[in-house]
Design a protein around this motif. Structure first.
Motif, PDB file in Angstrom:
ATOM      1  N   PRO A   1      12.255  -5.460 -17.457  1.00  0.00           N
ATOM      2  CA  PRO A   1      11.504  -4.794 -16.386  1.00  0.00           C
ATOM      3  C   PRO A   1      11.864  -5.393 -15.030  1.00  0.00           C
ATOM      4  CG  PRO A   1      10.069  -6.230 -17.671  1.00  0.00           C
ATOM      5  CD  PRO A   1      11.413  -6.267 -18.333  1.00  0.00           C
ATOM      6  N   ILE A   2      11.795  -4.568 -13.990  1.00  0.00           N
ATOM      7  CA  ILE A   2      12.119  -4.994 -12.632  1.00  0.00           C
ATOM      8  C   ILE A   2      10.862  -4.913 -11.782  1.00  0.00           C
ATOM      9  CG2 ILE A   2      13.524  -4.530 -10.593  1.00  0.00           C
ATOM     10  CD1 ILE A   2      15.410  -2.924 -12.424  1.00  0.00           C
ATOM     11  N   GLU A   3      10.570  -5.986 -11.063  1.00  0.00           N
ATOM     12  CA  GLU A   3       9.472  -5.950 -10.103  1.00  0.00           C
ATOM     13  C   GLU A   3      10.012  -5.370  -8.803  1.00  0.00           C
ATOM     14  OE1 GLU A   3       7.137  -9.466  -9.640  1.00  0.00           O
ATOM     15  OE2 GLU A   3       7.293  -9.942 -11.775  1.00  0.00           O
ATOM     16  N   PHE A   4       9.197  -4.529  -8.169  1.00  0.00           N
ATOM     17  CA  PHE A   4       9.644  -3.886  -6.934  1.00  0.00           C
ATOM     18  C   PHE A   4       8.434  -3.523  -6.101  1.00  0.00           C
ATOM     19  CE2 PHE A   4       8.862  -0.577  -9.987  1.00  0.00           C
ATOM     20  CZ  PHE A   4       8.282   0.454  -9.255  1.00  0.00           C
ATOM     21  N   SER A   5       8.692  -3.192  -4.845  1.00  0.00           N
ATOM     22  CA  SER A   5       7.622  -2.719  -3.970  1.00  0.00           C
ATOM     23  C   SER A   5       7.909  -1.274  -3.591  1.00  0.00           C
ATOM     24  CB  SER A   5       7.513  -3.600  -2.722  1.00  0.00           C
ATOM     25  OG  SER A   5       8.709  -3.535  -1.979  1.00  0.00           O
ATOM     26  N   LEU A   6       6.844  -0.559  -3.289  1.00  0.00           N
ATOM     27  CA  LEU A   6       6.927   0.845  -2.889  1.00  0.00           C
ATOM     28  C   LEU A   6       6.501   0.950  -1.440  1.00  0.00           C
ATOM     29  CD1 LEU A   6       6.945   3.987  -3.279  1.00  0.00           C
ATOM     30  CD2 LEU A   6       4.621   3.743  -4.160  1.00  0.00           C
ATOM     31  N   SER A   7       7.308   1.622  -0.633  1.00  0.00           N
ATOM     32  CA  SER A   7       6.899   1.919   0.739  1.00  0.00           C
ATOM     33  C   SER A   7       7.095   3.407   0.972  1.00  0.00           C
ATOM     34  CB  SER A   7       7.689   1.078   1.745  1.00  0.00           C
ATOM     35  OG  SER A   7       9.068   1.340   1.643  1.00  0.00           O
ATOM     36  N   ARG A   8       6.213   3.976   1.775  1.00  0.00           N
ATOM     37  CA  ARG A   8       6.298   5.413   2.079  1.00  0.00           C
ATOM     38  C   ARG A   8       6.477   5.601   3.566  1.00  0.00           C
ATOM     39  NH1 ARG A   8       1.755   8.731  -0.412  1.00  0.00           N
ATOM     40  NH2 ARG A   8       3.005  10.330   0.583  1.00  0.00           N
ATOM     41  N   ARG A   9       7.211   6.670   3.909  1.00  0.00           N
ATOM     42  CA  ARG A   9       7.453   7.001   5.308  1.00  0.00           C
ATOM     43  C   ARG A   9       7.286   8.506   5.442  1.00  0.00           C
ATOM     44  NH1 ARG A   9      12.749   7.802   8.397  1.00  0.00           N
ATOM     45  NH2 ARG A   9      13.292   8.455   6.324  1.00  0.00           N
ATOM     46  N   GLY A  10       6.402   8.914   6.288  1.00  0.00           N
ATOM     47  CA  GLY A  10       6.186  10.341   6.483  1.00  0.00           C
ATOM     48  C   GLY A  10       5.462  10.968   5.305  1.00  0.00           C
ATOM     49  N   PHE A  11       5.608  12.269   5.184  1.00  0.00           N
ATOM     50  CA  PHE A  11       4.866  13.019   4.163  1.00  0.00           C
ATOM     51  C   PHE A  11       5.359  12.754   2.748  1.00  0.00           C
ATOM     52  CE2 PHE A  11       4.359  17.002   1.698  1.00  0.00           C
ATOM     53  CZ  PHE A  11       2.982  16.959   1.574  1.00  0.00           C
ATOM     54  N   ASN A  12       6.684  12.755   2.536  1.00  0.00           N
ATOM     55  CA  ASN A  12       7.173  12.619   1.164  1.00  0.00           C
ATOM     56  C   ASN A  12       8.376  11.691   0.995  1.00  0.00           C
ATOM     57  OD1 ASN A  12       9.088  14.198   2.336  1.00  0.00           O
ATOM     58  ND2 ASN A  12       8.718  16.001   1.088  1.00  0.00           N
TER      59      ASN A  12
END
Length: 194
Positions: free
Chosen positions: A135-146
């Motif tokens: 398994p890989i640890e990661f972060s999620l970031s969002r920009r704008g609507f989608n």
């Protein structure tokens, strides 16, 4: 003997699932995995029994930039290529998507996976990533609507000709009303840094 065959045939379970698209998707996924495993086996076999030649095998890249529209986007669980109005190319992922990475992972490498859509927000938040069986640890970031980005570090792995990165969503849903396509995330590029 014919009588026994007929009786035995009535006890055979049907392999049909409630969803008509499942058997084809499962067969395609298994075919893709077997092809990748065969290719990996052949390449690993070559490293143990090198072909008699004066040239050595080319070194693996230490970085990669795999775009959805490139020939390097090799894997299973992906739709045909799509294009947004702004020109960004992408591929929709089913519940599970795999990509072959022909890079050197004998040292940890930073990565980013960029996307430009999802059918449900929870599919994006609940996605898991794997490199081969780790398994890989990661972060999620969002920009704008989608727009979204997964970023993290791929762990150090044993030397192999290539690795398989696997993305797994928690589900799939209909792409749009009246369209018979069930997907989760839209991926536009994968980048492995030195």
């Amino acid at each position: 003997m014919n009588e026994k065959t007929n009786i035995a045939g009535t006890n055979i379970l049907s392999f049909k699932s409630p969803e008509a698209r499942f058997p084809k998707a499962a067969a395609d996924f298994v075919d893709a995995l077997l092809t990748v495993q065969r290719n990996r086996f052949e390449k690993e076999l070559e490293t143990y029994h090198p072909v008699a030649s004066t040239s050595s095998l080319p070194e693996k890249a230490i970085a990669a930039h795999i775009l959805a529209e490139s020939d390097e986007f090799i894997g299973s669980g992906w739709s045909k290529l799509g294009k947004r109005r702004d020109g960004t190319s992408f591929r929709w992922m089913s519940k599970l998507g795999t990509i072959m990475l022909p890079v050197d992972l004998t040292k940890p490498r930073d990565f980013t996976i960029k996307g430009c859509g999802f059918t449900k927000r929870r599919f994006l938040k609940e996605t898991t990533l794997w490199i081969d069986d780790k398994p890989i640890e990661f972060s999620l970031s969002r920009r704008g609507f989608n727009r979204w980005t997964f970023s993290g570090t791929l762990p150090e792995m044993p030397d192999r000709p290539f690795y398989i990165i696997r993305m797994q969503s928690s589900g799939i849903s209909r792409l749009a009303e009246g369209i018979d396509a069930f997907v989760s995330l839209a991926v536009s590029e994968i980048k492995i840094n030195c």
